[in-house]
Design a protein around this motif. Structure first.
Motif, PDB file in Angstrom:
ATOM      1  N   LEU A 199       0.849  -1.305   0.190  1.00  0.00           N
ATOM      2  CA  LEU A 199       0.085   0.153  -0.079  1.00  0.00           C
ATOM      3  C   LEU A 199       0.787   1.165   0.155  1.00  0.00           C
ATOM      4  CD1 LEU A 199      -2.855  -1.024   2.292  1.00  0.00           C
ATOM      5  CD2 LEU A 199      -3.132  -0.915  -0.132  1.00  0.00           C
ATOM      6  N   ALA A 200       2.086   1.260   0.847  1.00  0.00           N
ATOM      7  CA  ALA A 200       2.734   2.485   0.731  1.00  0.00           C
ATOM      8  C   ALA A 200       3.505   2.434  -0.746  1.00  0.00           C
ATOM      9  CB  ALA A 200       3.775   2.236   1.962  1.00  0.00           C
ATOM     10  N   ALA A 201       4.046   1.696  -1.415  1.00  0.00           N
ATOM     11  CA  ALA A 201       4.310   1.503  -2.465  1.00  0.00           C
ATOM     12  C   ALA A 201       3.528   2.034  -3.614  1.00  0.00           C
ATOM     13  CB  ALA A 201       4.945   0.134  -2.978  1.00  0.00           C
ATOM     14  N   LEU A 202       2.202   1.612  -3.395  1.00  0.00           N
ATOM     15  CA  LEU A 202       1.277   2.094  -4.334  1.00  0.00           C
ATOM     16  C   LEU A 202       0.860   3.758  -3.980  1.00  0.00           C
ATOM     17  CD1 LEU A 202      -0.398   0.752  -6.567  1.00  0.00           C
ATOM     18  CD2 LEU A 202      -2.311   0.387  -4.912  1.00  0.00           C
ATOM     19  N   LEU A 241       4.274  10.087  -6.190  1.00  0.00           N
ATOM     20  CA  LEU A 241       5.591  10.991  -5.971  1.00  0.00           C
ATOM     21  C   LEU A 241       6.380  10.850  -7.286  1.00  0.00           C
ATOM     22  CD1 LEU A 241       6.227  10.364  -2.259  1.00  0.00           C
ATOM     23  CD2 LEU A 241       5.126  12.402  -3.335  1.00  0.00           C
ATOM     24  N   ASP A 242       6.461   9.771  -7.796  1.00  0.00           N
ATOM     25  CA  ASP A 242       7.591   9.446  -8.735  1.00  0.00           C
ATOM     26  C   ASP A 242       7.046   9.347 -10.140  1.00  0.00           C
ATOM     27  OD1 ASP A 242       9.673   9.531  -6.719  1.00  0.00           O
ATOM     28  OD2 ASP A 242       9.080   7.326  -6.521  1.00  0.00           O
ATOM     29  N   PHE A 243       5.728   9.140 -10.368  1.00  0.00           N
ATOM     30  CA  PHE A 243       5.288   8.867 -11.909  1.00  0.00           C
ATOM     31  C   PHE A 243       4.023   9.815 -12.082  1.00  0.00           C
ATOM     32  CE2 PHE A 243       7.290   5.086 -10.427  1.00  0.00           C
ATOM     33  CZ  PHE A 243       8.133   4.838 -11.258  1.00  0.00           C
ATOM     34  N   SER A 244       3.676   9.941 -13.299  1.00  0.00           N
ATOM     35  CA  SER A 244       2.220  10.732 -13.509  1.00  0.00           C
ATOM     36  C   SER A 244       1.765  10.147 -14.920  1.00  0.00           C
ATOM     37  CB  SER A 244       2.607  12.191 -13.443  1.00  0.00           C
ATOM     38  OG  SER A 244       3.691  12.574 -14.615  1.00  0.00           O
ATOM     39  N   GLY A 245       0.431  10.482 -14.909  1.00  0.00           N
ATOM     40  CA  GLY A 245      -0.080  10.183 -16.301  1.00  0.00           C
ATOM     41  C   GLY A 245      -0.209   8.595 -16.505  1.00  0.00           C
ATOM     42  N   GLY A 246       0.262   8.203 -17.661  1.00  0.00           N
ATOM     43  CA  GLY A 246       0.267   6.820 -18.067  1.00  0.00           C
ATOM     44  C   GLY A 246       1.301   5.978 -17.330  1.00  0.00           C
ATOM     45  N   ASP A 247       2.525   6.693 -17.128  1.00  0.00           N
ATOM     46  CA  ASP A 247       3.674   5.960 -16.456  1.00  0.00           C
ATOM     47  C   ASP A 247       3.242   5.547 -15.049  1.00  0.00           C
ATOM     48  OD1 ASP A 247       5.410   6.105 -18.475  1.00  0.00           O
ATOM     49  OD2 ASP A 247       6.494   7.952 -17.672  1.00  0.00           O
ATOM     50  N   SER A 265       1.812   1.361 -11.497  1.00  0.00           N
ATOM     51  CA  SER A 265       0.829   0.735 -10.706  1.00  0.00           C
ATOM     52  C   SER A 265       0.266  -0.613 -10.865  1.00  0.00           C
ATOM     53  CB  SER A 265      -0.248   1.506 -10.393  1.00  0.00           C
ATOM     54  OG  SER A 265       0.255   2.996  -9.994  1.00  0.00           O
ATOM     55  N   ILE A 266       0.014  -0.970 -12.309  1.00  0.00           N
ATOM     56  CA  ILE A 266      -0.283  -2.382 -12.706  1.00  0.00           C
ATOM     57  C   ILE A 266       0.882  -3.388 -12.344  1.00  0.00           C
ATOM     58  CG2 ILE A 266      -0.853  -3.563 -14.765  1.00  0.00           C
ATOM     59  CD1 ILE A 266      -2.584  -1.379 -15.547  1.00  0.00           C
ATOM     60  N   LEU A 267       2.163  -2.737 -12.895  1.00  0.00           N
ATOM     61  CA  LEU A 267       3.109  -3.766 -12.717  1.00  0.00           C
ATOM     62  C   LEU A 267       3.495  -4.088 -10.977  1.00  0.00           C
ATOM     63  CD1 LEU A 267       5.727  -2.436 -15.411  1.00  0.00           C
ATOM     64  CD2 LEU A 267       4.609  -4.654 -15.392  1.00  0.00           C
ATOM     65  N   LEU A 268       3.291  -3.216 -10.290  1.00  0.00           N
ATOM     66  CA  LEU A 268       3.517  -3.370  -8.846  1.00  0.00           C
ATOM     67  C   LEU A 268       2.229  -4.248  -8.418  1.00  0.00           C
ATOM     68  CD1 LEU A 268       4.865  -2.263  -6.467  1.00  0.00           C
ATOM     69  CD2 LEU A 268       3.320  -0.492  -5.945  1.00  0.00           C
ATOM     70  N   SER A 269       1.391  -4.141  -8.824  1.00  0.00           N
ATOM     71  CA  SER A 269       0.035  -4.909  -8.177  1.00  0.00           C
ATOM     72  C   SER A 269       0.330  -6.063  -8.919  1.00  0.00           C
ATOM     73  CB  SER A 269      -1.296  -4.143  -8.826  1.00  0.00           C
ATOM     74  OG  SER A 269      -1.524  -3.021  -8.266  1.00  0.00           O
ATOM     75  N   LYS A 270       0.654  -6.499 -10.133  1.00  0.00           N
ATOM     76  CA  LYS A 270       1.045  -7.880 -10.449  1.00  0.00           C
ATOM     77  C   LYS A 270       2.229  -8.559  -9.594  1.00  0.00           C
ATOM     78  CE  LYS A 270      -0.243  -7.453 -15.182  1.00  0.00           C
ATOM     79  NZ  LYS A 270      -0.069  -7.392 -16.574  1.00  0.00           N
ATOM     80  N   GLY A 271       3.148  -7.876  -9.301  1.00  0.00           N
ATOM     81  CA  GLY A 271       4.162  -8.368  -8.448  1.00  0.00           C
ATOM     82  C   GLY A 271       3.804  -8.765  -7.321  1.00  0.00           C
ATOM     83  N   ALA A 272       3.060  -7.825  -6.714  1.00  0.00           N
ATOM     84  CA  ALA A 272       2.466  -7.994  -5.300  1.00  0.00           C
ATOM     85  C   ALA A 272       1.677  -9.311  -5.149  1.00  0.00           C
ATOM     86  CB  ALA A 272       1.636  -6.702  -4.759  1.00  0.00           C
ATOM     87  N   ILE A 273       0.704  -9.552  -6.171  1.00  0.00           N
ATOM     88  CA  ILE A 273       0.028 -10.586  -6.189  1.00  0.00           C
ATOM     89  C   ILE A 273       0.835 -11.901  -6.289  1.00  0.00           C
ATOM     90  CG2 ILE A 273      -1.647 -12.048  -7.479  1.00  0.00           C
ATOM     91  CD1 ILE A 273      -2.903  -9.559  -8.439  1.00  0.00           C
TER      92      ILE A 273
END
Length: 118
Positions: free
Chosen positions: A46-49, A54-60, A65-73
Motif C-alpha cells: 500500500l505504501a508503494a502504491l 511521487l515518482d510517476f504521473s499520467g500513463g507511467d 501501478s499495474i506492474l506493482l500490483s501484479k508483482g504484489a499478487i
C-alpha cells in the motif's frame, strides 16, 4: 520506467516498519494469532502504491501501478505457499523448519523472477 525517489523509499520504509511494530504490539496484547493476522497486512504494498504518485504521473503512473500490483499478487501467493509449508515444517523443529522454509521461499522466488523476466 523511472527511478524511485529517496522520499518514496523512506515513506515505504516508515509505513512498513510501523506495520511491523503495530503487529508486534498487538501480538503482545492480544496474542500471537491476532498479531499474525495484523502482520499479514500489506503495508509495504500500500505504501508503494501510494508513493507511486511521487515518482510517476499520467500513463507511467498507471503502468507502474499495474506492474506493482501484479508483482504484489505473485509475492503474496509465494508468501501463502511458504506459510503453509512452514506450518508443516516448524513443529518438527523450529530452527530447521525456519531455515528450510526460508530456503524454499528463496528458491521459489528466484524461479518466479527467472520465469517472469525471460
Amino acid at each position: 520506467m523511472g527511478e524511485i525517489s529517496v522520499s518514496a523509499l523512506l515513506i515505504r520504509f516508515l509505513l512498513g516498519g510501523a506495520a511491523v511494530v503495530v503487529s508486534a504490539l498487538i501480538a503482545r496484547k492480544l496474542g500471537e494469532k491476532a498479531g499474525g493476522i495484523f502482520a499479514a497486512f500489506p503495508a509495504v504494498y500500500l505504501a508503494a502504491l501510494l508513493t507511486n504518485g511521487l515518482d510517476f504521473s499520467g500513463g507511467d503512473l498507471i503502468t507502474h501501478s499495474i506492474l506493482l500490483s501484479k508483482g504484489a499478487i505473485i509475492g503474496m501467493s509465494i508468501n501463502i505457499l511458504v506459510a503453509i509449508l512452514a506450518g508443516f515444517l516448524l513443529p518438527k523443529g523450529w530452527k530447521r523448519g525456519l531455515v528450510n522454509s526460508m530456503v524454499c521461499w528463496l528458491v521459489v522466488s528466484m524461479v518466479v523472477v527467472f520465469v517472469t523476466s525471460h
